[in-house]
Design a protein around this motif. Structure first.
Motif, short mmCIF file in Angstrom:
data_model
loop_
_atom_site.label_atom_id
_atom_site.label_comp_id
_atom_site.label_asym_id
_atom_site.label_seq_id
_atom_site.Cartn_x
_atom_site.Cartn_y
_atom_site.Cartn_z
N VAL A 244 0.84 -1.23 -0.06
CA VAL A 244 -0.12 -0.20 0.04
C VAL A 244 0.79 1.08 -0.01
N GLY A 245 0.91 2.08 -1.22
CA GLY A 245 1.66 3.10 -1.30
C GLY A 245 2.84 2.79 -2.18
N LEU A 246 2.69 3.19 -3.51
CA LEU A 246 3.81 2.84 -4.60
C LEU A 246 4.67 3.83 -4.82
N ARG B 180 8.21 6.23 -3.97
CA ARG B 180 9.60 6.09 -3.85
C ARG B 180 10.23 4.93 -3.22
N MET B 181 9.58 4.51 -2.32
CA MET B 181 10.22 3.39 -1.45
C MET B 181 8.98 2.21 -1.83
N GLY B 182 7.82 2.33 -1.75
CA GLY B 182 6.77 1.29 -2.02
C GLY B 182 7.03 0.46 -3.27
N ILE C 49 -0.99 -0.79 -4.29
CA ILE C 49 -2.40 -0.28 -4.18
C ILE C 49 -1.81 1.42 -4.01
N ASP C 50 -2.22 2.14 -4.63
CA ASP C 50 -2.11 3.38 -4.70
C ASP C 50 -3.05 4.32 -4.83
N VAL C 51 -3.31 5.59 -4.30
CA VAL C 51 -4.52 6.31 -4.53
C VAL C 51 -4.33 7.16 -5.69
N ASN C 52 -3.07 7.38 -6.43
CA ASN C 52 -2.68 8.02 -7.57
C ASN C 52 -2.81 7.30 -8.79
N SER D 109 -1.69 11.49 9.16
CA SER D 109 -3.03 11.52 8.60
C SER D 109 -3.22 10.57 7.43
N THR D 110 -2.16 10.64 6.66
CA THR D 110 -2.06 9.74 5.46
C THR D 110 -2.24 8.26 6.07
N LEU D 111 -1.29 7.89 6.84
CA LEU D 111 -1.26 6.55 7.27
C LEU D 111 -2.49 6.16 8.01
N PRO E 10 11.12 -0.54 9.56
CA PRO E 10 11.52 0.69 8.95
C PRO E 10 12.35 0.69 7.72
N ILE E 11 12.30 1.31 6.68
CA ILE E 11 13.16 1.36 5.64
C ILE E 11 14.39 2.26 5.85
N ARG E 12 15.49 1.44 5.27
CA ARG E 12 16.73 2.23 5.12
C ARG E 12 17.17 2.07 3.74
N THR F 72 18.31 5.26 0.40
CA THR F 72 18.20 6.68 0.07
C THR F 72 17.80 6.70 -1.35
N SER F 73 17.07 7.84 -1.77
CA SER F 73 16.52 7.75 -3.06
C SER F 73 17.83 7.99 -4.16
N GLY F 74 17.52 7.33 -5.49
CA GLY F 74 18.44 7.20 -6.36
C GLY F 74 19.24 5.68 -6.42
N HIS G 216 13.91 13.51 2.18
CA HIS G 216 12.41 13.27 2.33
C HIS G 216 12.51 13.13 3.99
N CYS G 217 13.84 12.55 4.52
CA CYS G 217 13.49 12.26 5.97
C CYS G 217 14.13 12.95 6.96
N ILE G 218 15.49 13.18 6.89
CA ILE G 218 16.08 13.89 7.95
C ILE G 218 15.43 15.31 8.42
N1 LIG Z 1 12.08 8.80 0.41
C1 LIG Z 1 13.01 8.29 1.06
O1 LIG Z 1 14.39 8.70 1.25
C2 LIG Z 1 12.71 7.52 2.62
C3 LIG Z 1 13.45 6.54 2.94
C4 LIG Z 1 13.38 6.00 4.07
C5 LIG Z 1 12.07 5.90 4.47
N2 LIG Z 1 11.10 6.50 3.92
C6 LIG Z 1 9.74 6.61 4.58
O2 LIG Z 1 8.90 5.62 3.72
C7 LIG Z 1 7.63 6.22 3.72
C8 LIG Z 1 6.97 6.48 2.30
O3 LIG Z 1 7.86 7.40 1.63
P1 LIG Z 1 8.06 7.50 0.13
O4 LIG Z 1 9.42 8.38 -0.01
O5 LIG Z 1 8.03 6.30 -0.47
O6 LIG Z 1 7.00 8.37 -0.14
P2 LIG Z 1 6.11 8.90 -1.63
O7 LIG Z 1 5.57 10.16 -1.26
O8 LIG Z 1 7.26 8.76 -2.69
O9 LIG Z 1 5.13 7.77 -1.75
C9 LIG Z 1 4.14 7.54 -1.32
C10 LIG Z 1 2.92 7.06 -1.97
O10 LIG Z 1 1.77 6.53 -1.26
C11 LIG Z 1 0.53 6.90 -1.80
N3 LIG Z 1 -0.43 7.15 -0.90
C12 LIG Z 1 -0.86 8.31 -0.25
N4 LIG Z 1 -1.75 8.00 0.55
C13 LIG Z 1 -2.14 6.78 0.05
C14 LIG Z 1 -3.35 5.81 0.81
N5 LIG Z 1 -4.13 6.45 1.54
N6 LIG Z 1 -3.49 4.65 0.14
C15 LIG Z 1 -2.43 4.18 -0.55
N7 LIG Z 1 -1.60 5.19 -1.20
C16 LIG Z 1 -1.23 6.15 -0.82
C17 LIG Z 1 1.05 8.13 -2.69
O11 LIG Z 1 0.13 8.45 -3.70
C18 LIG Z 1 2.41 8.01 -2.90
O12 LIG Z 1 2.56 7.23 -4.32
C19 LIG Z 1 7.46 7.26 4.53
O13 LIG Z 1 7.25 7.01 5.82
C20 LIG Z 1 8.83 7.80 4.33
O14 LIG Z 1 9.30 8.52 5.78
C21 LIG Z 1 11.47 7.57 2.95
#
Ligand SMILES: NC(=O)c1ccc[n+]([C@@H]2O[C@H](COP(=O)([O-])OP(=O)(O)OC[C@H]3O[C@@H](n4cnc5c(N)ncnc54)[C@H](O)[C@@H]3O)[C@@H](O)[C@H]2O)c1
Length: 457
Positions: A25-27, A29-31, A48-51, A114-116, A170-172, A174-176, A278-280
């Motif tokens: 759920v949530g596709l 950058r990490m999903g 699954i993603d709302v987008n 709120s999103t979670l 939790p996810i560890r 880095t984007s890229g 996104h994190c720090i």
């Molecule tokens: N980006 C990073 O570098 C990073 C690193 C480690 C941990 N994280 C953590 O990972 C989590 C996700 O971050 P991300 O970077 O993938 O975020 P993101 O914004 O890239 O992606 C989140 C996705 O969730 C979708 N979404 C939003 N609401 C939703 C819902 N109700 N149901 C289904 N999908 C929904 C969005 O459309 C989006 O595609 C966060 O908690 C973040 O702190 C991120």
């Protein structure tokens, strides 16, 4: 099938036989990368993603362009039928395991779940007996036990650790380089019960060569993830503070750090334009919120955030002072910002401290162009930058050049072209070097004033 009750051996056997389906759920950058690693581990994956646009993109076999290797992986798993994206949550009815990877962030320095919360409500409606749920989003202390467990139980009418399992990992990454990090870093895993811990560890252990760090409670995992982020933030703030002292003192932070770090317990970090990503900039507030709710005063963590947030303003001051020394006002000055990604060697311009500097300069009447050798022009323009596709175009007519991100590629380009490029720069001429990348003497020999974060005159 009751996944969270299976022994690790049975779970692995089912996975090998291709009998398990995972929901992600949530596709984002990490999903999306997580979905790929699960497909590789043997799951059929329903994302699954709302987008809607993102869901269509994934189903066409396309990932995020700037994420190394992701396009090829998404294409591979979608075309082999192992990955399919959806906008509705009904598909969870067919899943054995659900990974929750929705955004969590700080808004106005307060944690925003709120999103979670909303995603858990939707997941709860389709939760079934025997399912294992694994939260991967970054959260503050007790959020897994209170919000996630509470909402899932309330919506499903089922009980955690009796009817369904709940783990936190939790996810560890880095984007890229998310796929590489997910597949190689150790993953922290916790469960509300030993059964969930074991089931989640078995599954996640199939996705990384780095192994699994099992911890005794979800609270430990929640704090451990945040502690990693806070550690970086506080150490960067320390480096930034020492850098400001070095500037006043007329010495070079690099030389100070190099000397100090020969002591085995000293690991001074690198000061610069600030902390992005996104994190720090967000996650420390998750810990702060909890601490304050318990009448603690997490002053070091808050101070570190403030110190790091102040660095773009400090850079602005260096620009203004340098231009004044050149007899030039910031209003009407042409400024070239080199680098816009949120960190070195990244192609991602989102959540970058460069943005704040750019906006402040514009507000003060400067004409600002941005160049980044790694970030595509389209992505720069989406951030609202007046972007240029080459170093030469960006610096043409500039009175001031700001070296804003220490990309290796930018350093090389500047080394190769410094003299030629600087000839095109209009007088009065100033370079502000946020990461002490250039040789000040060489820059001065070319007739430039030089200012740097952490390097005194
Ligand atoms: N980006 C990073 O570098 C990073 C690193 C480690 C941990 N994280 C953590 O990972 C989590 C996700 O971050 P991300 O970077 O993938 O975020 P993101 O914004 O890239 O992606 C989140 C996705 O969730 C979708 N979404 C939003 N609401 C939703 C819902 N109700 N149901 C289904 N999908 C929904 C969005 O459309 C989006 O595609 C966060 O908690 C973040 O702190 C991120």
């Amino acid at each position: 099938m009751s996944v969270f009750e299976l022994s690790p051996a049975d779970l692995l056997a089912h996975l090998r036989d291709g009998k398990l389906r995972a929901g992600v759920v949530g596709l984002g950058r990490m999903g999306l990368p997580i979905a790929c690693t699960l497909a590789e581990a043997g799951f059929s994956v329903s994302g699954i993603d709302v987008n809607e646009e993102l869901v269509s993109m994934v189903n066409l076999g396309v990932g995020f362009e700037d994420e190394a290797g992701l396009n090829d992986e998404v294409k591979k798993w979608v075309s082999s039928g192992k990955l399919r994206a959806h906008t509705g949550f009904e598909v969870l009815k067919e899943c054995d395991v659900v990974f929750i990877v929705v955004p969590t962030k700080a808004v106005n320095r307060r944690a925003d779940y709120s999103t979670l919360y909303s995603a858990c409500k939707d997941i709860g409606s389709y939760l079934k007996r025997g399912m294992l749920t694994v939260l991967c989003s970054t959260v503050g202390p007790l959020v897994t036990e209170r919000i996630v467990k509470g909402v899932l139980e309330e919506r499903s009418g089922l009980r955690a650790e009796v009817d369904f399992g709940l783990a936190y990992s939790p996810i560890r990454a880095t984007s890229g380089r998310v796929l590489r990090d997910l597949r190689s870093y150790p993953r922290i895993v916790a469960g509300l019960s030993v059964r969930s811990l074991e089931a989640a560890s078995t599954i996640i252990g199939q996705t990384t060569s780095g192994g699994v760090v099992k911890v005794s409670s979800v609270r430990v995992a929640e704090v451990a993830k945040l502690a990693e982020n806070v550690y970086r933030d506080v150490n960067i703030a320390l480096a930034n503070e020492i850098a400001l002292i070095c500037e006043k003192l007329g010495v070079d932070y690099n030389e100070v750090a190099h000397a100090a770090n020969t002591q085995p317990f000293c690991h001074l970090h690198v000061p610069g334009l600030g902390v992005g990503g996104h994190c720090i900039p967000h996650n420390p507030y998750f810990l702060v919120d909890y601490a304050i709710s318990e009448d603690l005063k997490p002053s070091l963590i808050v101070t570190a955030r403030n110190v790091n947030d102040a660095m773009p303003r400090h850079t602005l001051k260096l620009i203004i002072d340098g231009l004044n020394e050149c007899g030039k006002d910031i209003r009407g000055s042409h400024i070239a910002i080199l680098g816009a990604a949120f960190k070195p060697d990244s192609a991602d311009p989102r959540y970058s401290p460069v943005k704040g500097l750019f906006e402040d300069l514009r507000m003060m009447g400067a004409k600002v162009k941005v160049y980044d050798p790694l970030v595509p022009l389209k992505a720069l323009r989406e951030q609202g930058y007046s972007a240029r596709g080459s170093l030469e175009e960006a610096v043409r007519r500039a009175n001031c050049i700001v070296v804003a991100v220490p990309h290796v590629a930018l350093k090389k380009e500047l080394e190769d072209k410094l003299e030629r490029v600087l000839e095109a720069v209009k007088a009065p001429r100033l370079i502000v070097d946020c990461w002490r990348m250039l040789d000040p003497d060489a820059v001065r020999r070319l007739g430039f004033k030089y200012r740097a974060v952490g390097r005194g005159l």
